[in-house]
Design a protein around this motif. Structure first.
Motif, mmCIF file in Angstrom:
data_model
loop_
_atom_site.group_PDB
_atom_site.id
_atom_site.type_symbol
_atom_site.label_atom_id
_atom_site.label_comp_id
_atom_site.label_asym_id
_atom_site.label_seq_id
_atom_site.Cartn_x
_atom_site.Cartn_y
_atom_site.Cartn_z
ATOM 1 N N LYS A 46 47.781 44.496 34.817
ATOM 2 C CA LYS A 46 48.400 45.919 33.576
ATOM 3 C C LYS A 46 49.034 47.353 34.790
ATOM 4 C CE LYS A 46 45.933 45.474 28.895
ATOM 5 N NZ LYS A 46 44.820 45.858 28.390
ATOM 6 N N PRO A 47 49.892 47.500 34.619
ATOM 7 C CA PRO A 47 50.692 48.195 35.823
ATOM 8 C C PRO A 47 49.832 49.536 36.044
ATOM 9 C CG PRO A 47 52.068 47.202 34.674
ATOM 10 C CD PRO A 47 50.879 46.811 33.736
ATOM 11 N N ASP A 48 49.672 49.924 34.738
ATOM 12 C CA ASP A 48 49.356 51.201 34.829
ATOM 13 C C ASP A 48 47.697 52.171 35.299
ATOM 14 O OD1 ASP A 48 48.002 50.196 32.445
ATOM 15 O OD2 ASP A 48 47.433 51.859 31.247
ATOM 16 N N LYS A 49 46.819 50.296 35.532
ATOM 17 C CA LYS A 49 44.932 50.304 36.507
ATOM 18 C C LYS A 49 45.325 50.173 37.835
ATOM 19 C CE LYS A 49 43.205 49.328 31.803
ATOM 20 N NZ LYS A 49 42.847 50.116 31.546
ATOM 21 N N PRO A 50 43.790 50.723 38.292
ATOM 22 C CA PRO A 50 43.796 50.884 39.472
ATOM 23 C C PRO A 50 43.740 49.502 39.995
ATOM 24 C CG PRO A 50 42.871 52.665 37.839
ATOM 25 C CD PRO A 50 43.447 51.606 37.671
ATOM 26 N N ARG A 51 44.790 49.160 40.929
ATOM 27 C CA ARG A 51 44.386 48.192 41.337
ATOM 28 C C ARG A 51 42.999 47.591 42.271
ATOM 29 N NH1 ARG A 51 48.701 44.830 42.620
ATOM 30 N NH2 ARG A 51 49.714 45.332 41.251
ATOM 31 N N GLU A 52 42.373 48.315 42.749
ATOM 32 C CA GLU A 52 41.416 47.473 43.202
ATOM 33 C C GLU A 52 40.263 48.390 42.312
ATOM 34 O OE1 GLU A 52 37.948 49.984 46.094
ATOM 35 O OE2 GLU A 52 40.111 51.425 46.013
ATOM 36 N N GLU A 53 40.138 48.108 41.275
ATOM 37 C CA GLU A 53 39.544 48.078 40.036
ATOM 38 C C GLU A 53 39.498 46.728 39.608
ATOM 39 O OE1 GLU A 53 38.617 49.928 35.485
ATOM 40 O OE2 GLU A 53 39.757 51.200 37.039
ATOM 41 N N VAL A 54 40.929 46.551 39.201
ATOM 42 C CA VAL A 54 41.642 45.461 38.828
ATOM 43 C C VAL A 54 41.204 43.982 39.282
ATOM 44 C CG1 VAL A 54 43.569 46.264 37.062
ATOM 45 C CG2 VAL A 54 43.761 45.393 39.128
ATOM 46 N N MET A 55 41.376 44.188 40.871
ATOM 47 C CA MET A 55 41.093 43.267 42.154
ATOM 48 C C MET A 55 39.295 43.092 41.596
ATOM 49 S SD MET A 55 44.033 42.028 42.941
ATOM 50 C CE MET A 55 43.694 40.887 44.609
ATOM 51 N N GLN A 56 38.685 43.665 41.673
ATOM 52 C CA GLN A 56 37.417 43.436 41.953
ATOM 53 C C GLN A 56 36.661 42.837 40.311
ATOM 54 O OE1 GLN A 56 35.457 43.783 44.360
ATOM 55 N NE2 GLN A 56 33.271 43.093 43.324
ATOM 56 N N PHE A 57 37.540 43.391 39.599
ATOM 57 C CA PHE A 57 37.133 43.239 38.365
ATOM 58 C C PHE A 57 37.339 41.233 38.002
ATOM 59 C CE2 PHE A 57 37.517 41.269 33.988
ATOM 60 C CZ PHE A 57 36.417 42.086 33.508
ATOM 61 N N GLU A 58 38.726 40.788 38.610
ATOM 62 C CA GLU A 58 38.836 39.530 39.103
ATOM 63 C C GLU A 58 38.276 39.070 39.574
ATOM 64 O OE1 GLU A 58 43.346 37.943 39.242
ATOM 65 O OE2 GLU A 58 42.371 38.332 41.091
ATOM 66 N N LYS A 59 38.344 39.602 40.911
ATOM 67 C CA LYS A 59 37.330 38.738 41.863
ATOM 68 C C LYS A 59 35.609 38.288 41.052
ATOM 69 C CE LYS A 59 35.123 38.701 46.331
ATOM 70 N NZ LYS A 59 35.006 39.677 47.998
ATOM 71 N N GLU A 60 35.070 38.933 40.600
ATOM 72 C CA GLU A 60 33.801 39.203 39.326
ATOM 73 C C GLU A 60 33.911 38.444 38.745
ATOM 74 O OE1 GLU A 60 32.286 42.547 38.961
ATOM 75 O OE2 GLU A 60 31.797 43.042 40.909
#
Length: 266
Positions: A208-222
């Motif tokens: 989702k483009p409106d989400k902070p990238r660092e947050e979404v990348m960390q969630f995806e990684k976990e």
């Protein structure tokens, strides 16, 4: 005018999807050429290695869902295999990776170019890209694909006329060739194909483009780490959290699917 809501989202707002849509016939031609010309060995390798597998999503009866792709969690499949060092019964990771690269370059060069173009200009927004085929009679049970930071786009490639649709919450939505259907798969959904023909789409998962990238990348990684531990052949796409809760079946008027489930276990 088509109406949209929190789970059925207007694809027009995601301009990066236009590159896929503008090339939908080329992408479809690559898929049909592969299905027509691939050897038995290539087909087996594709569905064994390049197809994300789920242990939790169930289908009713014997009708099947088949899928294979070239991008998972922002990595082309050959790199994904190497990063996660996936072990296969018939191939080691290096051999599987080399074969996956050769197959991608042989059959899907144009699709790969579209992905590279979009991810270069939009900071690796596209996470998964794979072909999904519903074979005749398919009826998939209610489930979720839980990731609050991700949307799933379906680009219609081969869509027969008739009752082939996605039930999500209280709506029934349809695919159309050359057009995107964009959904938030965190909401309970269950697709079906009650026609006599295959339905194939290109699945495009994106942040989702409106989400902070660092947050979404960390969630995806976990999330991917957990999914790969549970099932390395999921390619990080499916996980244990895909099961719908009992209250979802009742809330969305599908309590009969719970009874069907219990009958299977009896």
């Amino acid at each position: 005018m088509e109406s949209f809501n929190e789970y059925h989202i207007d694809p027009e707002q995601f301009t990066f999807l236009k590159s896929f849509q503008d090339n939908w016939q080329v992408i479809r031609d690559e898929f049909t050429r592969f299905m027509k010309n691939a050897s038995d060995e290539e087909l087996k390798f594709t569905y064994d290695i390049l197809g994300p597998k789920s242990k939790t999503i169930k289908t009713k009866g014997n009708a099947k869902y088949s899928a294979f792709g070239i991008l998972f969690q922002g990595l082309f499949i050959e790199e994904y295999i190497q990063v996660h060092q996936i072990e296969y019964s018939d191939y080691d990771s290096n051999d599987a990776s080399e074969k996956a690269l050769a197959l991608r370059e042989k059959y899907f060069p144009n699709l790969a170019k579209v992905i590279e173009k979009v991810n270069f200009s939009d900071d690796n927004l596209i996470r998964n890209v794979y072909f999904g085929t519903f074979h005749p009679g398919l009826d998939i049970k209610l489930h979720v694909n839980y990731n609050p930071h991700m949307n799933r786009g379906y680009l219609g490639l081969i869509v027969p006329e008739g009752d082939v649709a996605m039930k999500i919450c209280h709506e029934q939505l349809y695919w159309h060739e050359g057009k995107f259907l964009v959904l938030d798969h965190s909401y309970p959904h269950c697709p079906h194909n009650y026609t006599n023909y295959d339905r194939t789409v290109l699945v495009v998962d994106f942040f989702k483009p409106d989400k902070p990238r660092e947050e979404v990348m960390q969630f995806e990684k976990e999330q991917v780490t957990q999914r790969m531990q549970d099932n390395p052949y999921s390619l990080g796409v499916f996980g244990k959290s895909d099961k719908a809760k009992e209250e979802d079946f009742i809330k969305y008027g599908l309590a009969h699917q719970l009874e069907w489930d219990k009958a299977l276990e009896a």
